[in-house]
Scaffold this motif. Structure first.
Motif, PDB file in Angstrom:
ATOM      1  N   ALA A   1       0.850  -1.201   0.000  1.00 46.66           N
ATOM      2  CA  ALA A   1       0.000   0.000   0.000  1.00 46.66           C
ATOM      3  C   ALA A   1       0.880   1.243   0.000  1.00 46.66           C
ATOM      4  O   ALA A   1       2.074   1.176   0.305  1.00 46.66           O
ATOM      5  CB  ALA A   1      -0.917   0.010   1.225  1.00 46.66           C
ATOM      6  N   MET A   2       0.259   2.377  -0.343  1.00 48.46           N
ATOM      7  CA  MET A   2       0.963   3.661  -0.332  1.00 48.46           C
ATOM      8  C   MET A   2       1.133   4.137   1.114  1.00 48.46           C
ATOM      9  O   MET A   2       0.161   4.167   1.872  1.00 48.46           O
ATOM     10  CB  MET A   2       0.157   4.720  -1.093  1.00 48.46           C
ATOM     11  N   PRO A   3       2.348   4.518   1.513  1.00 50.37           N
ATOM     12  CA  PRO A   3       2.516   5.050   2.873  1.00 50.37           C
ATOM     13  C   PRO A   3       1.829   6.408   3.022  1.00 50.37           C
ATOM     14  O   PRO A   3       1.702   7.153   2.052  1.00 50.37           O
ATOM     15  CB  PRO A   3       4.030   5.185   3.032  1.00 50.37           C
ATOM     16  N   LEU A   4       1.382   6.720   4.244  1.00 46.26           N
ATOM     17  CA  LEU A   4       0.696   8.005   4.490  1.00 46.26           C
ATOM     18  C   LEU A   4       1.684   9.109   4.865  1.00 46.26           C
ATOM     19  O   LEU A   4       1.399  10.280   4.667  1.00 46.26           O
ATOM     20  CB  LEU A   4      -0.345   7.831   5.604  1.00 46.26           C
ATOM     21  N   ARG A   5       2.801   8.747   5.476  1.00 47.33           N
ATOM     22  CA  ARG A   5       3.829   9.709   5.916  1.00 47.33           C
ATOM     23  C   ARG A   5       3.239  10.791   6.824  1.00 47.33           C
ATOM     24  O   ARG A   5       3.513  11.976   6.680  1.00 47.33           O
ATOM     25  CB  ARG A   5       4.538  10.362   4.718  1.00 47.33           C
ATOM     26  N   GLU A   6       2.365  10.350   7.742  1.00 46.16           N
ATOM     27  CA  GLU A   6       1.781  11.259   8.739  1.00 46.16           C
ATOM     28  C   GLU A   6       2.216  10.777  10.121  1.00 46.16           C
ATOM     29  O   GLU A   6       2.512   9.587  10.289  1.00 46.16           O
ATOM     30  CB  GLU A   6       0.249  11.215   8.654  1.00 46.16           C
ATOM     31  N   PRO A   7       2.198  11.657  11.134  1.00 49.41           N
ATOM     32  CA  PRO A   7       2.497  11.189  12.491  1.00 49.41           C
ATOM     33  C   PRO A   7       1.477  10.137  12.932  1.00 49.41           C
ATOM     34  O   PRO A   7       0.307  10.219  12.556  1.00 49.41           O
ATOM     35  CB  PRO A   7       2.364  12.447  13.359  1.00 49.41           C
ATOM     36  N   ILE A   8       1.945   9.140  13.689  1.00 51.65           N
ATOM     37  CA  ILE A   8       1.063   8.063  14.160  1.00 51.65           C
ATOM     38  C   ILE A   8       1.044   8.090  15.690  1.00 51.65           C
ATOM     39  O   ILE A   8       2.090   7.981  16.333  1.00 51.65           O
ATOM     40  CB  ILE A   8       1.571   6.676  13.696  1.00 51.65           C
ATOM     41  N   ALA A   9      -0.155   8.244  16.253  1.00 50.92           N
ATOM     42  CA  ALA A   9      -0.311   8.152  17.710  1.00 50.92           C
ATOM     43  C   ALA A   9      -1.262   6.980  17.956  1.00 50.92           C
ATOM     44  O   ALA A   9      -2.459   7.062  17.662  1.00 50.92           O
ATOM     45  CB  ALA A   9      -0.882   9.442  18.278  1.00 50.92           C
ATOM     46  N   SER A  10      -0.698   5.859  18.451  1.00 48.93           N
ATOM     47  CA  SER A  10      -1.476   4.633  18.576  1.00 48.93           C
ATOM     48  C   SER A  10      -1.595   4.239  20.035  1.00 48.93           C
ATOM     49  O   SER A  10      -0.598   4.170  20.755  1.00 48.93           O
ATOM     50  CB  SER A  10      -0.757   3.532  17.783  1.00 48.93           C
ATOM     51  N   TRP A  11      -2.792   4.004  20.485  1.00 56.09           N
ATOM     52  CA  TRP A  11      -3.014   3.529  21.855  1.00 56.09           C
ATOM     53  C   TRP A  11      -4.193   2.558  21.821  1.00 56.09           C
ATOM     54  O   TRP A  11      -5.325   2.967  21.559  1.00 56.09           O
ATOM     55  CB  TRP A  11      -3.304   4.691  22.799  1.00 56.09           C
ATOM     56  N   GLY A  12      -3.910   1.285  22.051  1.00 57.35           N
ATOM     57  CA  GLY A  12      -4.981   0.277  22.058  1.00 57.35           C
ATOM     58  C   GLY A  12      -5.806   0.350  20.787  1.00 57.35           C
ATOM     59  O   GLY A  12      -5.254   0.281  19.689  1.00 57.35           O
ATOM     60  N   PRO A  13      -7.130   0.531  20.935  1.00 61.79           N
ATOM     61  CA  PRO A  13      -8.001   0.466  19.764  1.00 61.79           C
ATOM     62  C   PRO A  13      -8.156   1.811  19.029  1.00 61.79           C
ATOM     63  O   PRO A  13      -9.025   1.940  18.172  1.00 61.79           O
ATOM     64  CB  PRO A  13      -9.347   0.044  20.368  1.00 61.79           C
ATOM     65  N   PHE A  14      -7.327   2.801  19.410  1.00 62.95           N
ATOM     66  CA  PHE A  14      -7.427   4.124  18.786  1.00 62.95           C
ATOM     67  C   PHE A  14      -6.099   4.473  18.104  1.00 62.95           C
ATOM     68  O   PHE A  14      -5.040   4.383  18.730  1.00 62.95           O
ATOM     69  CB  PHE A  14      -7.739   5.197  19.842  1.00 62.95           C
ATOM     70  N   VAL A  15      -6.167   4.859  16.840  1.00 65.47           N
ATOM     71  CA  VAL A  15      -4.951   5.257  16.117  1.00 65.47           C
ATOM     72  C   VAL A  15      -5.215   6.605  15.454  1.00 65.47           C
ATOM     73  O   VAL A  15      -5.997   6.700  14.498  1.00 65.47           O
ATOM     74  CB  VAL A  15      -4.519   4.210  15.066  1.00 65.47           C
ATOM     75  N   MET A  16      -4.571   7.631  16.013  1.00 61.41           N
ATOM     76  CA  MET A  16      -4.794   9.000  15.534  1.00 61.41           C
ATOM     77  C   MET A  16      -3.443   9.599  15.118  1.00 61.41           C
ATOM     78  O   MET A  16      -2.444   8.891  15.058  1.00 61.41           O
ATOM     79  CB  MET A  16      -5.461   9.824  16.650  1.00 61.41           C
ATOM     80  N   ASN A  17      -3.420  10.910  14.851  1.00 59.81           N
ATOM     81  CA  ASN A  17      -2.160  11.559  14.472  1.00 59.81           C
ATOM     82  C   ASN A  17      -1.416  12.149  15.668  1.00 59.81           C
ATOM     83  O   ASN A  17      -0.196  12.284  15.634  1.00 59.81           O
ATOM     84  CB  ASN A  17      -2.417  12.668  13.440  1.00 59.81           C
ATOM     85  N   THR A  18      -2.172  12.497  16.724  1.00 57.33           N
ATOM     86  CA  THR A  18      -1.541  13.063  17.917  1.00 57.33           C
ATOM     87  C   THR A  18      -2.125  12.388  19.159  1.00 57.33           C
ATOM     88  O   THR A  18      -3.248  11.845  19.117  1.00 57.33           O
ATOM     89  CB  THR A  18      -1.814  14.582  18.045  1.00 57.33           C
ATOM     90  N   PHE A  19      -1.373  12.449  20.276  1.00 59.52           N
ATOM     91  CA  PHE A  19      -1.887  11.839  21.506  1.00 59.52           C
ATOM     92  C   PHE A  19      -3.014  12.672  22.119  1.00 59.52           C
ATOM     93  O   PHE A  19      -3.828  12.136  22.873  1.00 59.52           O
ATOM     94  CB  PHE A  19      -0.747  11.520  22.477  1.00 59.52           C
ATOM     95  N   ASP A  20      -3.115  13.965  21.773  1.00 56.13           N
ATOM     96  CA  ASP A  20      -4.294  14.739  22.181  1.00 56.13           C
ATOM     97  C   ASP A  20      -5.552  14.151  21.542  1.00 56.13           C
ATOM     98  O   ASP A  20      -6.610  14.053  22.175  1.00 56.13           O
ATOM     99  CB  ASP A  20      -4.145  16.216  21.769  1.00 56.13           C
ATOM    100  N   GLU A  21      -5.414  13.761  20.277  1.00 52.16           N
ATOM    101  CA  GLU A  21      -6.569  13.151  19.589  1.00 52.16           C
ATOM    102  C   GLU A  21      -6.905  11.777  20.185  1.00 52.16           C
ATOM    103  O   GLU A  21      -8.073  11.392  20.234  1.00 52.16           O
ATOM    104  CB  GLU A  21      -6.281  13.017  18.086  1.00 52.16           C
ATOM    105  N   VAL A  22      -5.867  11.047  20.628  1.00 50.82           N
ATOM    106  CA  VAL A  22      -6.118   9.747  21.273  1.00 50.82           C
ATOM    107  C   VAL A  22      -6.850   9.974  22.595  1.00 50.82           C
ATOM    108  O   VAL A  22      -7.827   9.290  22.912  1.00 50.82           O
ATOM    109  CB  VAL A  22      -4.804   8.973  21.499  1.00 50.82           C
TER     110      VAL A  22
END
Ligand code: FE2
Length: 279
Positions: free
Chosen positions: A244-265
């Motif tokens: 697949a094509m990479p997104l090249r965005e920040p990854i903030a992953s915690w359990g069942p939530f995967v967002m771009n920042t930990f504020d969003e998590v």
């Protein structure tokens, strides 16, 4: 230029849901290596104690889950009222988007359960989209065969090789995934790849050679860039081909939530606790 193997990772035994034993890949590593893939779990057991607890209701936000069964049956249901049974050879493609609450439970009390769940990231612009899911029965998944030498099930994307040009049942996904279930025996199979795409393989039976490096069962190979991959297996191998094509965005992953920042998590966790995850 042909791709070679950059790195081999052994899957780790883990437990998730209500005590389901799994072979887990990618989690705990630097997820930017696998971009846009986030996780690949394999369930493989004929001991009901390893799977009977299933995955009772739990949330997801920010990515897609692809579940593919080989043996046994799993029943899923979600807060939108979607329900279905995943049968051997079938697939479910769920876009969690802004939020899904669902359960995934075995529909058997004994026998072999063998299947996979792949997590694919969504771009920032699509993380909060409305959730969606598609059940894709075995009959809708094209298979290319060459006698005993090889077979390829095209779960998603385009397969362009051996004089074939076949499209899988899932399209319109931002990262243009090509996902194949490949079986090879005493044969060499070349699969062309877009140079820009990330390519991973996960061997679930036997072993396969890529550019003179051998990948064994329950190992994931991360491939270098290139415009094709050549697979050879004398003894026989079954593996998942993920590209697949990479997104090249920040990854903030915690359990069942995967967002771009930990504020969003944190917001996802608060939304889940406050009953707002599913709108
Ligand atoms: Fe789930």
């Amino acid at each position: 230029m042909q791709r070679s193997i950059e790195r081999i990772l052994k899957s780790k035994i883990a437990s998730d849901g209500a005590g389901v034993k799994i072979n887990r890949n990618m989690v705990g590593e630097d997820l930017t290596f696998f971009d846009p893939f986030l996780m690949l779990d394999e369930i493989y057991s004929d001991d009901p104690d390893d799977y009977i607890g299933g995955f009772p209701e739990h949330p997801h936000r920010g990515f897609e889950t692809v579940t593919y069964m080989l043996d046994g049956k799993m029943r899923h249901s979600d807060h939108l009222g979607n329900e279905g049974t995943l049968e051997p050879g079938g697939m479910q493609w769920m876009t969690a988007g802004r939020g899904v609450l669902h359960s995934e439970m075995p529909v058997q009390e004994s026998g072999l359960l063998h299947g996979f769940q792949l997590w694919i990231n969504l771009p920032a612009s699509e993380k909060m989209q409305e959730p969606n899911y598609q059940d894709i029965p075995r009959d809708l998944i094209p298979v290319i065969k060459n006698g005993e030498n090889f077979s390829v099930k095209i779960l998603a994307g385009d397969f362009l090789s051996e004089g074939q040009n076949v499209r899988g049942p899932v399209s319109g996904i931002n990262v243009e995934p090509d996902i194949f279930d490949v079986h090879i025996k005493a044969h060499t199979l070349e699969i062309p790849t877009k140079v820009e795409k990330k390519v991973l393989i996960y061997v679930y039976e036997g072993c396969v050679d890529v550019a003179d490096q051998n990948i064994k069962s329950q190992e994931m190979g991360m491939l270098s860039s290139g415009d094709s991959v050549v697979f050879t297996s004398e003894v026989g191998s079954k593996f998942l081909f993920l590209s697949a094509m990479p997104l090249r965005e920040p990854i903030a992953s915690w359990g069942p939530f995967v967002m771009n920042t930990f504020d969003e998590v944190r917001e996802a966790i608060e939304d889940f606790k406050g009953g707002r995850l599913i709108g």
